[in-house]
Design a protein around this motif. Structure first.
Motif, short mmCIF file in Angstrom:
data_model
loop_
_atom_site.label_atom_id
_atom_site.label_comp_id
_atom_site.label_asym_id
_atom_site.label_seq_id
_atom_site.Cartn_x
_atom_site.Cartn_y
_atom_site.Cartn_z
N SER A 1 -9.84 4.77 -5.67
CA SER A 1 -10.61 4.29 -6.82
C SER A 1 -11.06 5.47 -7.67
O SER A 1 -10.83 6.63 -7.31
CB SER A 1 -11.83 3.50 -6.34
OG SER A 1 -12.74 4.38 -5.68
N GLN A 2 -11.73 5.19 -8.75
CA GLN A 2 -12.23 6.26 -9.62
C GLN A 2 -13.30 7.10 -8.95
O GLN A 2 -13.52 8.25 -9.32
CB GLN A 2 -12.78 5.67 -10.92
CG GLN A 2 -11.71 5.19 -11.85
CD GLN A 2 -12.29 4.71 -13.18
OE1 GLN A 2 -13.41 4.23 -13.23
NE2 GLN A 2 -11.50 4.85 -14.23
N THR A 3 -13.96 6.56 -7.95
CA THR A 3 -15.00 7.32 -7.25
C THR A 3 -14.42 8.36 -6.30
O THR A 3 -15.14 9.22 -5.80
CB THR A 3 -15.95 6.39 -6.47
OG1 THR A 3 -15.18 5.64 -5.53
CG2 THR A 3 -16.69 5.47 -7.40
N LYS A 4 -13.12 8.28 -6.04
CA LYS A 4 -12.38 9.26 -5.23
C LYS A 4 -12.98 9.45 -3.84
O LYS A 4 -13.10 10.55 -3.34
CB LYS A 4 -12.29 10.59 -5.97
CG LYS A 4 -11.55 10.44 -7.29
CD LYS A 4 -11.43 11.73 -8.02
CE LYS A 4 -10.67 11.50 -9.32
NZ LYS A 4 -10.54 12.67 -10.12
N GLU A 5 -13.34 8.34 -3.20
CA GLU A 5 -13.91 8.40 -1.86
C GLU A 5 -12.86 8.49 -0.76
O GLU A 5 -13.15 8.98 0.32
CB GLU A 5 -14.79 7.18 -1.61
CG GLU A 5 -16.02 7.14 -2.50
CD GLU A 5 -16.82 5.88 -2.31
OE1 GLU A 5 -16.21 4.82 -2.03
OE2 GLU A 5 -18.04 5.95 -2.46
N THR A 6 -11.65 8.01 -1.02
CA THR A 6 -10.59 7.97 -0.01
C THR A 6 -9.28 8.47 -0.59
O THR A 6 -8.80 7.94 -1.58
CB THR A 6 -10.38 6.53 0.51
OG1 THR A 6 -11.64 5.98 0.89
CG2 THR A 6 -9.43 6.49 1.68
N LEU A 7 -8.69 9.48 0.06
CA LEU A 7 -7.38 9.97 -0.36
C LEU A 7 -6.32 9.01 0.15
O LEU A 7 -6.33 8.62 1.32
CB LEU A 7 -7.12 11.37 0.21
CG LEU A 7 -5.78 11.99 -0.19
CD1 LEU A 7 -5.83 12.43 -1.65
CD2 LEU A 7 -5.43 13.15 0.71
N THR A 8 -5.39 8.62 -0.72
CA THR A 8 -4.32 7.70 -0.33
C THR A 8 -2.93 8.34 -0.39
O THR A 8 -1.96 7.70 -0.03
CB THR A 8 -4.33 6.44 -1.22
OG1 THR A 8 -4.17 6.83 -2.59
CG2 THR A 8 -5.62 5.65 -1.05
N THR A 9 -2.84 9.59 -0.81
CA THR A 9 -1.56 10.28 -0.88
C THR A 9 -0.93 10.34 0.51
O THR A 9 -1.60 10.69 1.48
CB THR A 9 -1.75 11.72 -1.42
OG1 THR A 9 -2.40 11.65 -2.68
CG2 THR A 9 -0.43 12.44 -1.55
N LYS A 10 0.35 10.02 0.61
CA LYS A 10 1.05 10.11 1.89
C LYS A 10 1.23 11.58 2.27
O LYS A 10 1.39 12.44 1.41
CB LYS A 10 2.40 9.42 1.81
CG LYS A 10 2.27 7.93 1.61
CD LYS A 10 3.60 7.25 1.58
CE LYS A 10 3.38 5.76 1.39
NZ LYS A 10 4.58 5.00 1.30
N LYS A 11 1.22 11.86 3.57
CA LYS A 11 1.28 13.26 4.02
C LYS A 11 2.56 13.97 3.59
O LYS A 11 2.55 15.17 3.42
CB LYS A 11 1.09 13.35 5.54
CG LYS A 11 2.17 12.76 6.37
CD LYS A 11 1.84 12.89 7.84
CE LYS A 11 2.88 12.21 8.71
NZ LYS A 11 2.52 12.28 10.11
N GLU A 12 3.62 13.23 3.36
CA GLU A 12 4.87 13.83 2.90
C GLU A 12 4.72 14.41 1.49
O GLU A 12 5.50 15.25 1.07
CB GLU A 12 6.01 12.80 2.90
CG GLU A 12 6.38 12.28 4.27
CD GLU A 12 5.46 11.16 4.76
OE1 GLU A 12 4.80 10.50 3.94
OE2 GLU A 12 5.41 10.96 5.99
N ARG A 13 3.71 13.96 0.76
CA ARG A 13 3.51 14.39 -0.63
C ARG A 13 2.33 15.35 -0.80
O ARG A 13 1.91 15.61 -1.91
CB ARG A 13 3.31 13.17 -1.52
CG ARG A 13 4.56 12.31 -1.55
CD ARG A 13 4.41 11.20 -2.53
NE ARG A 13 5.66 10.43 -2.56
CZ ARG A 13 6.02 9.69 -3.56
NH1 ARG A 13 5.25 9.59 -4.62
NH2 ARG A 13 7.14 9.04 -3.52
N PHE A 14 1.79 15.87 0.30
CA PHE A 14 0.64 16.79 0.22
C PHE A 14 1.01 18.09 -0.47
O PHE A 14 0.16 18.74 -1.04
CB PHE A 14 0.11 17.12 1.61
CG PHE A 14 -0.68 16.01 2.27
CD1 PHE A 14 -1.11 14.89 1.57
CD2 PHE A 14 -1.00 16.10 3.61
CE1 PHE A 14 -1.84 13.88 2.20
CE2 PHE A 14 -1.74 15.11 4.24
CZ PHE A 14 -2.16 14.01 3.53
#
Length: 110
Positions: A91-104
């Protein structure tokens, strides 16, 4: 345990008082109060290492241990500070990262 894995990852792990899994994390200097894929990435490595040591110590197969990976995870306090390329959040509040580890854009091998 506290470790600077490389110029993009800093990790610390401690035991909780038994109150369940806890985490403090930052992505690109943004506090991710609810964690996300970066925290899971680190926690999975720690749990796997603990389970491996328990298996060696007990001389048993991992499937035969009375302790399950979730039991180990419930006693961890994980601190993560990392730099992720093009991070995606829930969300816009950026509380949880959702990027997959392959794209770190980097890896953190403990």
């Amino acid at each position: 345990m506290c470790e600077v894995c490389n110029d993009r990852w800093e990790v610390a792990v401690a035991l909780t008082d038994g109150s369940g899994f806890r985490q403090v994390s930052f992505v690109n200097s943004i506090s991710t109060s609810r964690g996300g894929t970066h925290v899971n990435y680190v926690a999975e490595q720690v749990v796997a290492a603990v389970m491996e040591e328990m298996t060696k110590e007990k001389g048993a197969k991992a499937g035969n241990l009375a302790v399950k990976p979730q039991h180990v995870r419930n006693h961890l306090w994980v601190f993560v500070n990392c730099l992720i390329e093009n991070p995606a959040f829930d969300s816009q509040t950026k509380e949880t990262l959702t990027t997959k580890k392959e794209r770190f854009g980097s890896t953190c091998e403990l």
